[in-house]
Design a protein around this motif. Sequence first.
Motif, mmCIF file in Angstrom:
data_model
loop_
_atom_site.group_PDB
_atom_site.id
_atom_site.type_symbol
_atom_site.label_atom_id
_atom_site.label_comp_id
_atom_site.label_asym_id
_atom_site.label_seq_id
_atom_site.Cartn_x
_atom_site.Cartn_y
_atom_site.Cartn_z
ATOM 1 N N GLY A 136 -9.120 -6.485 -22.296
ATOM 2 C CA GLY A 136 -10.311 -5.654 -22.217
ATOM 3 C C GLY A 136 -11.555 -6.466 -21.953
ATOM 4 N N THR A 137 -12.650 -6.074 -22.590
ATOM 5 C CA THR A 137 -13.964 -6.638 -22.291
ATOM 6 C C THR A 137 -14.264 -7.940 -23.021
ATOM 7 N N GLY A 138 -13.469 -8.329 -23.957
ATOM 8 C CA GLY A 138 -13.730 -9.542 -24.729
ATOM 9 C C GLY A 138 -12.576 -9.802 -25.665
ATOM 10 N N ARG A 139 -12.907 -10.217 -26.875
ATOM 11 C CA ARG A 139 -11.853 -10.487 -27.839
ATOM 12 C C ARG A 139 -11.092 -9.212 -28.186
ATOM 13 N N SER A 174 -10.981 -3.828 -27.981
ATOM 14 C CA SER A 174 -11.642 -5.090 -27.655
ATOM 15 C C SER A 174 -13.153 -4.901 -27.657
ATOM 16 N N CYS A 175 -13.843 -6.018 -27.801
ATOM 17 C CA CYS A 175 -15.296 -5.977 -27.870
ATOM 18 C C CYS A 175 -15.850 -7.335 -27.450
ATOM 19 N N PRO A 176 -16.908 -7.375 -26.620
ATOM 20 C CA PRO A 176 -17.505 -8.667 -26.269
ATOM 21 C C PRO A 176 -18.188 -9.288 -27.492
ATOM 22 N N ASP A 177 -18.348 -10.614 -27.462
ATOM 23 C CA ASP A 177 -18.986 -11.311 -28.588
ATOM 24 C C ASP A 177 -20.413 -10.840 -28.814
ATOM 25 N N ASP A 178 -21.144 -10.594 -27.748
ATOM 26 C CA ASP A 178 -22.548 -10.190 -27.847
ATOM 27 C C ASP A 178 -22.706 -8.702 -27.534
ATOM 28 N N VAL A 179 -22.016 -7.871 -28.285
ATOM 29 C CA VAL A 179 -21.939 -6.429 -27.984
ATOM 30 C C VAL A 179 -23.316 -5.760 -27.902
ATOM 31 N N PHE A 180 -24.294 -6.236 -28.652
ATOM 32 C CA PHE A 180 -25.604 -5.596 -28.635
ATOM 33 C C PHE A 180 -26.431 -5.998 -27.417
ATOM 34 N N GLU A 181 -26.101 -7.124 -26.802
ATOM 35 C CA GLU A 181 -26.843 -7.602 -25.640
ATOM 36 C C GLU A 181 -26.065 -7.446 -24.336
ATOM 37 N N GLU A 211 -23.852 -5.765 -21.282
ATOM 38 C CA GLU A 211 -23.744 -4.478 -20.597
ATOM 39 C C GLU A 211 -22.395 -3.842 -20.861
ATOM 40 N N GLN A 212 -21.389 -4.685 -21.101
ATOM 41 C CA GLN A 212 -20.063 -4.178 -21.444
ATOM 42 C C GLN A 212 -20.044 -3.859 -22.931
ATOM 43 N N LYS A 213 -19.416 -2.783 -23.287
ATOM 44 C CA LYS A 213 -19.338 -2.374 -24.683
ATOM 45 C C LYS A 213 -17.891 -2.425 -25.153
ATOM 46 N N ALA A 214 -17.682 -1.993 -26.360
ATOM 47 C CA ALA A 214 -16.325 -1.964 -26.912
ATOM 48 C C ALA A 214 -15.428 -1.094 -26.039
ATOM 49 N N GLN A 215 -14.153 -1.432 -26.024
ATOM 50 C CA GLN A 215 -13.202 -0.738 -25.145
ATOM 51 C C GLN A 215 -11.898 -0.494 -25.889
#
Length: 72
Positions: A28-31, A47-54, A56-60
């Motif tokens: 997915g988008t990150g870890r 999955s969720c990117p490390d910097d979810v608040f900053e 453009e990709q969000k949790a998936q």
Amino acid sequence: LIGSCADDGLIKIWDLRQRESVVTVRGGTGRVSCLLRLTPTSFISGSCPDDVFESEQKAQISFWDIRKLVKK
């Protein structure tokens, strides 16, 4: 078959009879923080990117069909 996930964003499907990974997919988008087997042939990952608040990709959430991933 069992599955594993990790912070590197990869999901691995393991065949315990062979004692090795039979397929690796980008989850997915990150870890990939969670993995759940829904049926004998499908699972879901989160999955969720490390910097979810900053980012453009969000949790998936992703749904996977093992039959389409593992080549026999």
